[in-house]
Enzyme design. Structure first.
Site, PDB file in Angstrom:
ATOM      1  N   HIS A 113     -10.761   4.735  29.087  1.00 26.34           N
ATOM      2  CA  HIS A 113      -9.869   5.354  28.094  1.00 26.34           C
ATOM      3  C   HIS A 113     -10.673   5.838  26.891  1.00 26.34           C
ATOM      4  CE1 HIS A 113      -6.998   2.351  29.977  1.00 26.34           C
ATOM      5  NE2 HIS A 113      -6.319   3.476  30.107  1.00 26.34           N
ATOM      6  N   GLU A 161     -13.304   1.155  28.578  1.00 24.15           N
ATOM      7  CA  GLU A 161     -14.244   2.226  28.264  1.00 24.15           C
ATOM      8  C   GLU A 161     -13.832   3.562  28.900  1.00 24.15           C
ATOM      9  OE1 GLU A 161     -16.390   2.411  25.959  1.00 24.15           O
ATOM     10  OE2 GLU A 161     -17.239   4.338  26.630  1.00 24.15           O
TER      11      GLU A 161
END
Ligand code: PAF
Length: 293
Positions: free
Chosen positions: A37, A35
């Site tokens: 990224h 999450e």
């Protein structure tokens, strides 16, 4: 979403956007997306006309004995998550494309890379030389308007900002807040190495940083804030590799907090996983650099 593997294909794919003066956002990654990224990818997609993600497990930033061989790789899952986040173009080169035979140029930022994760007695500055060399290549190839990085890798962000300034890259370097699990553990691809028992201990890292941040009011001594963090860590049986207070911009040591942004950063090994985390205290003009609690 298109996936390309060669630098020439990448340049060709971006040529129309460049001709039409559309903005380009770049999110460099080594894959194993989480999450954290995805938050960078969504920002690139929302803020720029074209969102580009690079996906390359960069051998040059792993030291001998580090986890290059077992670094988690799942191209299909990464591609699906990138598409979900609105990425237009993925650059996923092979190592020989990035470092062909005869490759012998490196980019190195001095000073900032000698401390914390770059301390020669720890990982060594070779790690950051590998990071800045690949990021310089990506900035040259993609020529983004904005390049996105996560605050979890605070030192990396400081080093890349310095490089971008020193080498006159036109890109704005955006640093977005650390994304955390509900129990506070900073999301990291390396969390996958945690055993169930170590996963239960790991939130102590964030608790330790919060304890330090509570003490780190203007006028407080850094050693007192670090002692509060150390107490929290030792309660979980964690001996940090480092736990330090440093100026958030130039990484010089902080003895006492004075209202300027200060980085309280730590690294710790839990079994096979080497985890890093940090908190920024004090005034900051960069909301992306602030801790998200
Ligand atoms: O933060 C990372 O994942 C890597 O260091 C980066 C910036 C993608 C360079 O390989």
């Amino acid at each position: 979403m298109r996936i390309v593997a060669a630098a020439g294909e990448l340049r060709d794919a971006l040529a129309p956007a460049r001709r039409e003066a559309r903005t380009i956002g770049l999110v460099p990654t080594m894959g194993a997306l989480h999450e954290g990224h995805s938050s960078l990818l969504r920002a690139a997609s929302a803020e720029c006309d074209v969102a580009v993600m690079s996906l390359f497990v960069n051998p040059a930033q792993f030291g001998p004995g580090e986890d290059l061989a077992r670094y988690p790789r799942d191209r299909e899952r990464d591609a699906a998550l990138a598409a979900d986040a609105g990425v237009d173009l993925v650059y996923a080169p092979a190592a020989e494309e990035v470092y062909p035979a005869g490759f012998s140029t490196t980019v190195e930022v001095g000073g900032l890379t000698d401390v914390l994760c770059g301390d020669p007695n720890r990982r060594g500055r070779g790690h950051f030389r590998g990071v800045t060399t690949i990021v310089a290549k990506l900035l040259n190839l993609v020529e983004p308007d904005v390049a996105y990085f996560g605050q979890k890798d605070a030192q990396q962000a400081v080093v890349i900002k310095r490089m971008a300034t020193d080498l006159d890259y036109g890109a704005r370097i955006a640093v977005l807040p650390t994304v955390r699990e509900p129990d506070g553990l900073a999301m990291s691809s390396r969390n996958a190495y945690l055993t169930p028992a170590d996963r239960r201990r790991a939130p102590a890292l964030h608790r330790a940083l919060r304890a330090a941040a509570d003490v780190a009011v203007p006028g407080a001594a850094a050693r007192d804030a670090l002692a509060a963090a150390r107490a929290e860590l030792s309660g979980a049986g964690i001996e940090p590799e480092y736990l330090e207070a440093r100026d958030a911009e130039d990484l010089s040591p902080v003895e006492a907090f004075n209202g300027r942004p200060a980085l309280i950063a730590l690294a710790a090994r839990l079994g096979d996983a080497r985890l890093i985390d940090n908190v920024v205290v004090g005034a900051t003009t960069d909301p992306g650099g602030q801790e998200n609690r």
